[in-house]
Design an enzyme around this catalytic site. Sequence first.
Site, short mmCIF file in Angstrom:
data_model
loop_
_atom_site.label_atom_id
_atom_site.label_comp_id
_atom_site.label_asym_id
_atom_site.label_seq_id
_atom_site.Cartn_x
_atom_site.Cartn_y
_atom_site.Cartn_z
N GLU A 1 6.95 9.09 10.06
CA GLU A 1 6.15 7.90 9.72
C GLU A 1 4.86 8.30 10.26
O GLU A 1 3.61 8.26 9.76
CB GLU A 1 6.55 6.58 10.11
CG GLU A 1 5.95 5.46 9.91
CD GLU A 1 6.42 3.98 10.25
OE1 GLU A 1 6.09 2.97 10.10
OE2 GLU A 1 7.64 4.01 11.07
N TRP B 1 0.91 -1.24 -0.09
CA TRP B 1 -0.02 0.18 0.11
C TRP B 1 0.91 1.24 0.11
O TRP B 1 0.39 2.28 -0.57
CB TRP B 1 -0.91 0.10 0.99
CG TRP B 1 -0.85 0.11 2.47
CD1 TRP B 1 0.42 -0.17 3.36
CD2 TRP B 1 -1.76 0.72 3.38
NE1 TRP B 1 0.18 0.03 4.65
CE2 TRP B 1 -1.09 0.78 4.69
CE3 TRP B 1 -2.81 1.45 3.26
CZ2 TRP B 1 -1.66 1.20 5.81
CZ3 TRP B 1 -3.59 1.92 4.51
CH2 TRP B 1 -2.87 1.90 5.69
N ASP C 1 -0.91 -2.01 12.12
CA ASP C 1 -0.10 -3.06 12.69
C ASP C 1 -0.43 -3.87 13.95
O ASP C 1 -1.00 -4.89 14.33
CB ASP C 1 1.34 -3.13 12.54
CG ASP C 1 1.71 -3.05 11.14
OD1 ASP C 1 0.86 -2.77 10.18
OD2 ASP C 1 2.94 -3.30 10.86
N TYR D 1 3.15 3.72 17.42
CA TYR D 1 2.70 3.12 16.17
C TYR D 1 1.23 3.22 16.10
O TYR D 1 0.80 4.50 15.99
CB TYR D 1 3.19 1.66 16.34
CG TYR D 1 3.46 0.93 14.85
CD1 TYR D 1 4.36 2.00 14.02
CD2 TYR D 1 3.20 -0.12 14.29
CE1 TYR D 1 4.88 1.61 12.78
CE2 TYR D 1 3.75 -0.66 12.98
CZ TYR D 1 4.38 0.14 12.38
OH TYR D 1 4.88 -0.16 11.03
#
Length: 436
Positions: free
Chosen positions: A402, A36, A170, A358
């Site tokens: 990120e 992706w 994730d 994350y």
Amino acid sequence: MEELKNKAIEVLKGNWKDEVGFSIPCANLYPFQWFWDSGLIAIGFSHFDMPKAEAEIETLLDAQWGNGFIPHIIFHTESDTYFPGPDFHRSDLHPLSSKKYKSTGMTQPPVTGFVLEELYRISTDKKATLKFLETVIDKVYFNHEYFYKNRDPQNEGLVYIYHNWESGTDNSPIWDDIWETMNPPEYTFERRDTTHVDAAERPSKREYDHYLYIIDIAKEHNYSDEKIAELSPFLVQDPLFNAMLIKSNESLIKLYELIGNNADKIAQLKKWQEKSIQSFNNKLFDDEIGAYIHYDLRNEKPLRYLSSSSFSPLFANIPSKERAASMVNVMMDKFGGEHQYLCASFDPTSERFNPKKYWRGPVWINLNWMLYNGLKQYGFLDIANRVKQDSIEIIEKNGFYEYFDSRKDMHNHGKAGYGGNNFSWSAALIVDLLNE
């Protein structure tokens, strides 16, 4: 803004691998091609270097398996900076896997269909771009066919994911409920991610045990979809994943209509679309929560949590206007406080919220980009604009990380960008937002 755009373009150029024709998400942490990521990166390139955008897609599709499957990581090069690598994943166990490339036996949200439509929208030479699309669109259709044939055991029009890595989100707190149903062995391995990034920002060692165990079960059965559907302890209908498929169906229909001579494929896409949207609305919308949720197919129960995935169906035109309005109210109420950037990846009012870790609470530019476009489609222009401005502001303050802390006050005291730096999709999608 011109300066920010130029910086973003430099990031993209820096992560491009000319000899193989694809982009890495960022140096060190992610040294391969991700499914992706590649699609979203192509959107950025299409604004200033269409040949690279096209090559990005071609290289990705070149790794497609004989059954239409596209893996989530393609290992074009040898690198020991990433675990688990090709020797752990063993894609060769599947009889139809690519003979040309080593890869994982998992996939990721199928963004390629709508990415092709974005390339056409952005293109300054529509005729040439349409010619290119004609060469790749059938592979994307074949990928969708794979999902509906192999990942929808109850024939509902909703496909399953069998691993949290397939979701793209994730280590979302949503998966905690599934980990509680499992007790995997303790694996011995050397993590590579925590040598590049603070361990406090990454999934734990015990979480990794779960991740590896699910892959081992799939490998034991040579990545057979039937066996995975029967045996995987992780089997989930994910609203983000299915929304990406539905959005991509919509794009393929439009592009096939432009190309012409594809009546059969268009008819099939429309059938999938009708069934998918109906099931999506009936099964994944939670009236009490006021948004879409995940469904645990293995344990036949809804996973009743709010995350940025809960709002991704706005991007795919799935909710009715009334439902969209109530979703936006929920989002602003829980995620949109004055002290927060839109849009945290997990419910900031939950005890599981962690704005540094994350997918447990930080802001991600890719989800924000989808949210921005979804809000705009439904006419929520002020809120769409806030999402866009928040995205630009956090990158101006921190650089192209990120992911980012969702708490505004953290951005005034040093670094609030986490994970990999000079991150490709953060750069690519900012280029797109700034070109609006």
